[in-house]
Structures are given as C-alpha cells and as structure tokens.
Design a protein around this motif. Structure first.
Motif, PDB file in Angstrom:
ATOM      1  N   ASN A  86       0.834  -1.205   0.000  1.00 24.38           N
ATOM      2  CA  ASN A  86       0.000   0.000   0.000  1.00 24.38           C
ATOM      3  C   ASN A  86       0.867   1.253   0.000  1.00 24.38           C
ATOM      4  O   ASN A  86       1.898   1.314   0.651  1.00 24.38           O
ATOM      5  CB  ASN A  86      -0.935   0.029   1.201  1.00 24.38           C
ATOM      6  N   CYS A  98      -3.923  -1.384   8.193  1.00 23.05           N
ATOM      7  CA  CYS A  98      -4.171  -0.210   7.354  1.00 23.05           C
ATOM      8  C   CYS A  98      -5.578   0.284   7.619  1.00 23.05           C
ATOM      9  O   CYS A  98      -6.537  -0.496   7.666  1.00 23.05           O
ATOM     10  CB  CYS A  98      -4.003  -0.554   5.875  1.00 23.05           C
ATOM     11  N   ILE A  99      -5.699   1.558   7.749  1.00 27.03           N
ATOM     12  CA  ILE A  99      -6.959   2.206   8.062  1.00 27.03           C
ATOM     13  C   ILE A  99      -8.003   2.014   6.947  1.00 27.03           C
ATOM     14  O   ILE A  99      -9.188   2.210   7.134  1.00 27.03           O
ATOM     15  CB  ILE A  99      -6.667   3.692   8.336  1.00 27.03           C
ATOM     16  N   GLU A 100      -7.538   1.580   5.768  1.00 32.84           N
ATOM     17  CA  GLU A 100      -8.474   1.335   4.674  1.00 32.84           C
ATOM     18  C   GLU A 100      -9.295   0.073   4.874  1.00 32.84           C
ATOM     19  O   GLU A 100     -10.180  -0.228   4.078  1.00 32.84           O
ATOM     20  CB  GLU A 100      -7.717   1.214   3.352  1.00 32.84           C
ATOM     21  N   GLY A 138      -1.136   1.664  10.042  1.00 33.59           N
ATOM     22  CA  GLY A 138      -0.205   1.492   8.919  1.00 33.59           C
ATOM     23  C   GLY A 138       0.433   2.767   8.416  1.00 33.59           C
ATOM     24  O   GLY A 138       1.616   2.785   8.064  1.00 33.59           O
ATOM     25  N   PHE A 139      -0.334   3.852   8.378  1.00 33.19           N
ATOM     26  CA  PHE A 139       0.208   5.054   7.741  1.00 33.19           C
ATOM     27  C   PHE A 139       1.321   5.717   8.537  1.00 33.19           C
ATOM     28  O   PHE A 139       1.989   6.617   8.033  1.00 33.19           O
ATOM     29  CB  PHE A 139      -0.897   6.046   7.344  1.00 33.19           C
TER      30      PHE A 139
END
Ligand code: MTE
Ligand code: MO
Length: 254
Positions: free
Chosen positions: A92, A141-143, A222-223
């Motif tokens: 990502n 990951c926030i997605e 994650g970011f």
C-alpha cells in the motif's frame, strides 16, 4: 487510496445526518477518526442511505477489531507465530505499484538532524551492523485490511541514542524518498517494538515494502509505518504527516 470522495453533509437527509453525527461521535471517541477521514476510508460518496449505513457501520465494526489488535494490558502490540504470516503481503502507498521508488542501496544514506548533538549521515551497512531484532506483528491499514509479517531491524530507541538525539524532544519526523512523511510522539518512538526495519520475512526489505529502510511501529496504524526513509528529524514542533494533514487522527494508536 484511489476512490476518494469527500462527504457533503448538506446532501444527506435529516435522518442520515443524525446517523452520521452519532457515528462520528462514536468513532471520534474510540479512535479519533473524523468524518472526512471516514469518507476517505469508505471510498463511498455516502449519499444514498444504504451506502451510508453500510460504509459507516462497516468502519465502526472494523474499528472495534482494530482497537483489540492495538491495545493490551501491557501496552505491547500482540505478536504472532511464523505460521500466521500473511502471504502474499499487501502493498500500500499513495500511488500504484509501478511508481514504487527504486533506491540504490550502495548510494543510499539516511540523514538524522534537528534536536541531535550533531547532524549525522548513515549508510545502510552502518545500520545493519547493529544487533538486529525481529518481530512478527500485524500491520493495520486504516483502509480496512490488516496483515501479519516479520520485520527485522534496530529498535528506534537504540538508534536515536546512537545518533545523539535529545530524547526529551517531543517528536520524531520521518521523510521518505517518495515525498511521504509522518511523525511519532517521542514516547511512541521510544516504544520497545518501534523498529527501523531493513529486513522483511527473513530477507532484505524489497522495494514495495519500503527498501532500504522503513519504520515498523505495530502500536500505530499502517500510515505511521514510513517506507523508504531518507531523513529522521528530531523536533519539538509537531511535523504532522501525509495522511494526518488530511484529517486522520495524528496519534493513531495506543
Ligand atoms: N513512503 C511511504 N510510506 C508509507 C506509505 C506511502 O505511501 N509512502 N503508505 C503507508 C500506508 S497507508 C501503509 S498501510 C503502509 C503499507 O505498508 P506495506 O506496503 O508494507 O503493506 O505503508 C505506509 N508507509
Ligand atoms: Mo494504510
């Protein structure tokens, strides 16, 4: 992060507005996510009622799960065994895979500056010479996905001390070869599981996963896990970050 649309509360009916407001309060309390961040996450324009419910409640359930992955009584992120490792591991970034920076490890260097006794420049070999530690942890990951991997490297705490950083400073910023940037509060930077990683799943980091050097911070989303790091800056001024500056919660973890 391709399908980004910004929510327009004015387009929602009164009832939907109330639902969004309720959920926003809940998400903010639990995770600090703003409605803007949520619309980025859900990738949906949140204009028809079903989509609103579906996207918002999906994020809410995901959030509950994330909280349990990030938190435990010892304030250590959970660790896993080799058999839990996710294969293939997702890639990502804020761009597609064909734009991954390819960095020549021979000419690569890492610069440390800011609140340090002297600005220092590190070659990859200097970093690999430190005693490498590995961890099998979950990247979240926030997605809406997560994956387990094994990262190896030097604890950031140790590195900061070697680099002459003033660890009483408030923040550590990471700048990356792809112009990405993010930052940690000093307590998180010094957390025992926060690692400057050069290895992944028993091998050197490959370009898609952040070669030659990435941050691995399993107590954060994650970011915060900067890839392709070129600069570390110790500072007292909150440096923000690529996603943080677009509405994601800066703290994003325990
Ligand atoms: N340099 C850089 N680091 C980055 C990103 C990025 O776009 N550029 N994306 C972040 C995000 S949102 C996530 S979820 C993880 C993904 O790491 P992975 O590719 O190893 O799964 O990297 C983080 N670090
Ligand atoms: Mo992410």
């Amino acid at each position: 992060m391709t399908n980004k649309r910004i929510i327009r509360l004015s387009d929602l009916s009164g009832d939907q507005k109330k639902k969004v407001a309720n959920l926003e309060r809940r998400l903010l309390l639990k995770s600090g996510l703003s409605i803007g961040a949520m619309s980025l996450l859900s990738g949906c324009n949140l204009q028809d009622g079903d989509a609103v419910d579906e996207a918002l409640w999906r994020m809410s359930r995901w959030n509950d799960k994330v909280q349990s992955w990030l938190f435990n009584g010892h304030r250590l992120a959970p660790t896993y065994s080799k058999s839990d490792i996710t294969k293939p591991f997702p890639f990502n970034a804020f761009y597609p895979e064909y734009n991954i920076p390819e960095i020549d490890t021979d000419t690569y260097s890492l610069t440390v500056s800011g609140e340090v006794s002297a600005k220092t420049v590190w070659k990859l070999d200097d970093l690999i010479r430190f005693n490498q530690r590995s961890q099998i942890t979950r990247l979240i990951c926030i997605e809406g996905w997560s994956a387990v991997g094994e990262w190896a490297g030097i604890p950031l705490r140790e590195f900061l001390v070697h680099a002459g950083a003033d660890i009483k400073s408030k923040y550590v910023e990471f700048r990356c070869a792809d112009n990405y940037y993010c930052s940690l509060d000093m307590a998180s930077a010094l957390h025992p599981q926060t690692v400057l990683a050069t290895g992944f799943n028993g091998e050197s980091l490959s370009p898609e996963y952040g070669a030659p050097l990435r941050l691995r911070v399993p107590t954060k989303l994650g970011f915060k896990n900067a890839k392709h790091i070129t600069d570390i800056i110790v500072t007292n001024k909150n440096p923000g970050g690529y996603w943080e500056d677009q509405g994601y919660n800066w703290f994003s973890g325990i």
